[in-house]
Write an enzyme that holds these catalytic residues in place. Sequence first.
Site, mmCIF file in Angstrom:
data_model
loop_
_atom_site.group_PDB
_atom_site.id
_atom_site.type_symbol
_atom_site.label_atom_id
_atom_site.label_comp_id
_atom_site.label_asym_id
_atom_site.label_seq_id
_atom_site.Cartn_x
_atom_site.Cartn_y
_atom_site.Cartn_z
ATOM 1 N N SER A 274 -10.091 -0.191 7.060
ATOM 2 C CA SER A 274 -9.488 -0.097 5.726
ATOM 3 C C SER A 274 -8.782 -1.334 5.221
ATOM 4 C CB SER A 274 -8.515 1.088 5.685
ATOM 5 O OG SER A 274 -9.223 2.301 5.758
ATOM 6 N N LYS B 279 0.845 -1.193 0.000
ATOM 7 C CA LYS B 279 0.000 0.000 0.000
ATOM 8 C C LYS B 279 0.880 1.243 0.000
ATOM 9 C CE LYS B 279 -3.899 1.995 2.621
ATOM 10 N NZ LYS B 279 -4.817 1.778 3.766
ATOM 11 N N SER C 98 -9.614 1.992 2.844
ATOM 12 C CA SER C 98 -8.700 2.751 2.017
ATOM 13 C C SER C 98 -7.688 1.909 1.253
ATOM 14 C CB SER C 98 -7.946 3.767 2.875
ATOM 15 O OG SER C 98 -7.121 3.118 3.836
#
Length: 473
Positions: free
Chosen positions: A187, A94, A163
Site C-alpha cells: 500500500s 494518511k 491503500s
Amino acid sequence: MTDLTRLGVVEASALLARRALSATELAQALLSRIREVDGAHSHEGDAGSINAWVRVYEEDALAAAARADERLSGSAVRRDGPAPVLTGVAVGLKDLYGVARKPVTASSTLLHDVPSEDCDVWKQLSAAGMVLLGHLHTHEFAAGGTTDQVGSPWALERTAGGSSGGSAAALAACMTPAATGTDTAGSLRIPSACSGTSALKPTRGLVSLAGVVPLAWSLDHAGPMARSLADCAVLLAAMAGPDARRAESALHATPASPGTRLAGARIAVSPRLDSVELDADVAEGFDRALDACRRLGAEIVQPPAPGLPDAVGEDFVDVLTTEMLVYHRRFDAHREDYRPSLREWVETGERRAMSAEDYVAAQGRRLETAGAWAGWLAEHRVDAVLEPTIPVVAPLRGAGYDHAGTDYALISLTHLWDWTGFPAAALPAGVGRAGLPVGVSLVGPAGADWNLLALGEALQRELGVPEPPALEI
C-alpha cells in the site's frame, strides 16, 4: 523562483533554512492549491474530483507555519540553536495516523476516534518542525489496493492506487511535498506506481506503528512518500525510531550509508517475473530501468530463484484476515456500514477460522521464507533486486470496493516483501504509451534501507520524475 507548490522536501527545506521562503508562504500556497484542484473532501468521492484529502486543517497549518517561521528566525536560532532540517516543510498524513485531538477515521463511516496523543510518527515529524496540512484518504481501513474515492491526477477515471491513494494523489497533484503511508501487501508502493511518485517500505520495525490504525499488525509497515526518493530519505531519517511496545524494533536503527552508487552494485533481475503477466507499458518501463542501471555501471545478474513457491498464498491470506478479524470485532454490530469488500474480508477471517496452532505454524513458515530469501541475497551477493512494482498500469476506478480480492494483480509482486519484512524503494520508470506512469522497485535485505535509497536516487536521477500532463500549476 519556481511555483512553491512544485517544491520537494529537500528544495523547500533549503529555501526555508536560508530564509528565501517562509513557512507561511509555503503553507498558504499549498492550501490554495488544495482548494483549487482537490474538489470536495468527501467519503465517497465523485467522478470529477481528485478528493485526496479527508480533512484539511487550514487554521492549524497556518498557526504551525507561523511557529516554524519564528523558529527559523535569526533571533530564535541565536537563542535556541539551529532549527531541525524539516522545520516549516508541509506534510499530509494518511487517515490512519493518530494526531492528538484530531479525528482519525480510516476513510470509513465506522471509525470516529479522536486520539488523546499523537502517534509516534507524528510526534517525531512534529518535533522535526513539519507543518501538518491534514489527513489523506485511504482505501477503507487500508484493506485494498485502489482507494476508489480518489481520482488520479493523471486521469480522473483511473485509481491513484491504494491503500495510500490519497497520499500519492496529493503528491502527484503538488498539493503537498511530503506524505505518509502504510504498507501491508503493497500500500505504499502500489499508489506510487499508479501515480508516478516515490515511496519507501522500510525494514519492518524501522518506523514505529504505535498510534497508527492497524490492518494486520504483523504485516503492517509505516513509511514515507514523496515525489522523489531523495525526499523520502530525509523523511525517513525523521520518522525512524523504535516502537516502545516492540523491543526488537530498537535493533533496526541502521545508520545511513552515504556514497552508495549503482556503479559496481550487483542488481539482480527479479526471479519472480515468470509468475506474472506484465502489461506492455510496464515491461517497457522495467527494461528502461534495467538499461539505466547498466549505463550507470551496475552489474546485472540473474541468479536462479530460491527453491520456494513464489506466492505465499494461503498463509498470507490466513494471517492477514485473522489479524483483521481481531481488530474489527469491535464493529460486529455495525457491519452493514462497511463497504462490501471490507465486509467480505472480515467474513473471510471468520470462515477460515484459524486455530492458534494453525496461526503459529503459518508464522513459522513465514520465518522460513524470509530466511530463504535472506540466504539467497547473501549467497549471490545481491545489493538489490529490481522488479516492476505492479504488473499493470493504474486500473479504472469504481469497482475496488465491490468484492474482496479483486485487486490481486496489484499486490502480486508486492506482498512477498511484507511477508519477509524486507525494505523496498519504489520509484517511477517513465510513462507508457497509454499515458500512465509505470514503476519499479529495488528490494534488499533487512536493514538495507539507506543503501536502497541511495541506489534508487541514482537510478531516479537517470530516469527522472514524470509529471501528469494535465497538471496546471
